[in-house]
Design an enzyme around this catalytic site. Structure first.
Site, mmCIF file in Angstrom:
data_model
loop_
_atom_site.group_PDB
_atom_site.id
_atom_site.type_symbol
_atom_site.label_atom_id
_atom_site.label_comp_id
_atom_site.label_asym_id
_atom_site.label_seq_id
_atom_site.Cartn_x
_atom_site.Cartn_y
_atom_site.Cartn_z
ATOM 1 C CG HIS A 155 44.881 35.282 47.547
ATOM 2 N ND1 HIS A 155 43.553 35.239 47.152
ATOM 3 C CD2 HIS A 155 45.458 36.280 46.819
ATOM 4 C CE1 HIS A 155 43.355 36.154 46.206
ATOM 5 N NE2 HIS A 155 44.485 36.802 46.007
ATOM 6 C CB THR B 94 43.046 34.621 41.256
ATOM 7 O OG1 THR B 94 43.066 35.513 42.394
ATOM 8 C CG2 THR B 94 44.383 34.652 40.543
ATOM 9 C CB THR B 95 38.511 37.261 42.890
ATOM 10 O OG1 THR B 95 38.772 38.564 42.361
ATOM 11 C CG2 THR B 95 39.527 36.931 43.972
ATOM 12 C CG HIS C 176 35.742 38.523 48.368
ATOM 13 N ND1 HIS C 176 34.773 37.552 48.440
ATOM 14 C CD2 HIS C 176 35.147 39.597 47.788
ATOM 15 C CE1 HIS C 176 33.646 38.012 47.908
ATOM 16 N NE2 HIS C 176 33.855 39.243 47.509
ATOM 17 C CG HIS D 76 47.975 38.541 44.305
ATOM 18 N ND1 HIS D 76 46.839 37.765 44.245
ATOM 19 C CD2 HIS D 76 49.014 37.711 44.034
ATOM 20 C CE1 HIS D 76 47.178 36.524 43.936
ATOM 21 N NE2 HIS D 76 48.504 36.464 43.804
ATOM 22 C CG HIS E 24 44.525 41.334 47.277
ATOM 23 N ND1 HIS E 24 44.697 42.038 46.092
ATOM 24 C CD2 HIS E 24 44.500 40.024 46.938
ATOM 25 C CE1 HIS E 24 44.741 41.181 45.092
ATOM 26 N NE2 HIS E 24 44.631 39.957 45.561
ATOM 27 C CD GLU F 23 44.609 33.450 44.484
ATOM 28 O OE1 GLU F 23 44.852 34.469 43.792
ATOM 29 O OE2 GLU F 23 43.454 33.028 44.669
HETATM 30 N N1 LIG Z 1 43.759 38.044 43.028
HETATM 31 S S1 LIG Z 1 43.656 39.278 42.027
HETATM 32 O O1 LIG Z 1 44.873 40.055 42.019
HETATM 33 O O2 LIG Z 1 43.221 38.820 40.718
HETATM 34 C C1 LIG Z 1 42.405 40.364 42.629
HETATM 35 C C2 LIG Z 1 41.665 39.976 43.718
HETATM 36 C C3 LIG Z 1 40.684 40.837 44.221
HETATM 37 C C4 LIG Z 1 40.460 42.087 43.623
HETATM 38 C C5 LIG Z 1 39.360 42.922 44.217
HETATM 39 O O3 LIG Z 1 38.881 43.899 43.637
HETATM 40 O O4 LIG Z 1 38.935 42.595 45.330
HETATM 41 C C6 LIG Z 1 41.239 42.479 42.521
HETATM 42 S S2 LIG Z 1 41.037 43.995 41.704
HETATM 43 O O5 LIG Z 1 41.397 45.056 42.604
HETATM 44 O O6 LIG Z 1 41.792 43.912 40.476
HETATM 45 N N2 LIG Z 1 39.505 44.179 41.322
HETATM 46 C C7 LIG Z 1 38.929 43.208 40.404
HETATM 47 C C8 LIG Z 1 37.416 43.337 40.391
HETATM 48 C C9 LIG Z 1 37.050 44.578 39.675
HETATM 49 C C10 LIG Z 1 36.926 44.575 38.287
HETATM 50 C C11 LIG Z 1 36.539 45.720 37.640
HETATM 51 C C12 LIG Z 1 36.296 46.875 38.366
HETATM 52 C C13 LIG Z 1 36.422 46.866 39.765
HETATM 53 C C14 LIG Z 1 36.799 45.710 40.424
HETATM 54 C C15 LIG Z 1 42.198 41.607 42.033
HETATM 55 ZN ZN LIG Z 2 44.885 38.216 44.621
#
Ligand SMILES: NS(=O)(=O)c1ccc(C(=O)O)c(S(=O)(=O)NCCc2ccccc2)c1
Ligand SMILES: [Zn+2]
Length: 261
Positions: A95, A198-199, A63, A118, A93, A105
């Site tokens: 976008h 946002t994902t 992603h 981010h 990461h 975003e």
């Molecule tokens: N655009 S954003 O900052 O919202 C974001 C985008 C991607 C991820 C990700 O895990 O890939 C993440 S994360 O590192 O926060 N993981 C979110 C998914 C997750 C939820 C609960 C446990 C593990 C992973 C955040």
């Molecule tokens: Zn992000």
């Protein structure tokens, strides 16, 4: 089980089918209408302590491309701003778009930037693990920085030069001693509001801190992000990783505060 993505069949407008939070009351990103933001003089400055950080690896998760940090203690934290606790850096990461007219975003007065960085942090003072924090209303804090094309960014150059190692989904490479404070602009003026990931799973657990000043990088560095693939090396159809952004979501009565006049 067809996984979420950014394509025609599985993109942001389809996410609600598997993730009901998609239509929630505190979804991200948003369009920041600067004239509607409220200056809050009691907001503290953002305090970033990344000097003792331990970066581990750079990886393509299908992603985005992310750099992961050791988050077993409070050596890499963000404090201040609207935050009541220190929040530990877990990963950062990006976008970005297929061309410079899109990719961020968040938008500002309807303007999109070519991309957005981010830095994801979690409240280890209150929660035992990232997973627990990720679904708590005050569990996460994401520091967001717009990407704008201009001069080559020398600190980012080490990352853009490493992207060839993670071209395909589920590839990972060692990426040590990368201090992300080198990616931050001099001015840490920010907007802040309560939002979400946002994902998917779109958890409504994020205090967003969006910097007003962008990170400038060269067009060549921007192009390097577009050489990545959403797909794995073994997959026949190679789809380039670009336009991996969710569009702005309804504000639903939320106030965006500004740390600056
Ligand atoms: N655009 S954003 O900052 O919202 C974001 C985008 C991607 C991820 C990700 O895990 O890939 C993440 S994360 O590192 O926060 N993981 C979110 C998914 C997750 C939820 C609960 C446990 C593990 C992973 C955040
Ligand atoms: Zn992000």
């Amino acid at each position: 089980h067809h996984c979420w993505g950014y394509g025609e069949e599985n993109g942001p407008s389809d996410w609600y089918k598997d993730y009901s939070l998609a239509n929630g009351d505190r979804q991200s990103p948003i369009d920041i209408q600067s004239e509607q933001t409220v200056y809050n003089s009691s907001l503290k400055p953002i305090w970033v302590s990344y000097d003792a950080c331990t970066s581990l690896s750079i990886c393509n998760n299908g992603h985005s491309v992310m750099v992961e940090y050791e988050d077993c203690d409070d050596k890499t934290v963000i404090r201040g701003g609207p935050l009541e606790f220190p929040y530990r850096l877990k990963q950062f990461h990006f976008h970005w778009g297929g061309k410079d007219s899109r990719g961020s975003e968040h938008t500002v007065n309807g303007k999109s930037y070519p991309g957005e960085l981010h830095l994801v942090h979690w409240n280890a003072a209150k929660y035992k693990s990232f997973d627990e924090a990720a679904s708590a209303p005050d569990g996460l804090a994401v520091l967001g920085v717009f990407l704008e094309t201009g001069e080559k960014h020398s600190v980012l150059h080490r990352l853009t030069d490493a992207l060839y190692m993670v071209r395909f989904k589920e590839t990972k490479a060692q990426f040590k001693d990368f201090n992300p404070s080198g990616l931050l602009p001099d001015c840490l003026d920010y907007w802040t509001y309560r939002g979400s990931l946002t994902t998917p799973p779109l958890h409504e657990s994020v205090t967003w801190l969006m910097l007003k000043e962008p990170l400038y990088l060269s067009e060549k560095q921007m192009e390097k992000f577009r050489t990545l693939f959403f797909s794995g090396e073994e997959e026949g159809l190679r789809t380039r990783m670009m336009d991996n952004f969710r569009p702005p979501q309804p504000l639903k009565g939320r106030t965006v505060e500004a740390s600056f006049r």
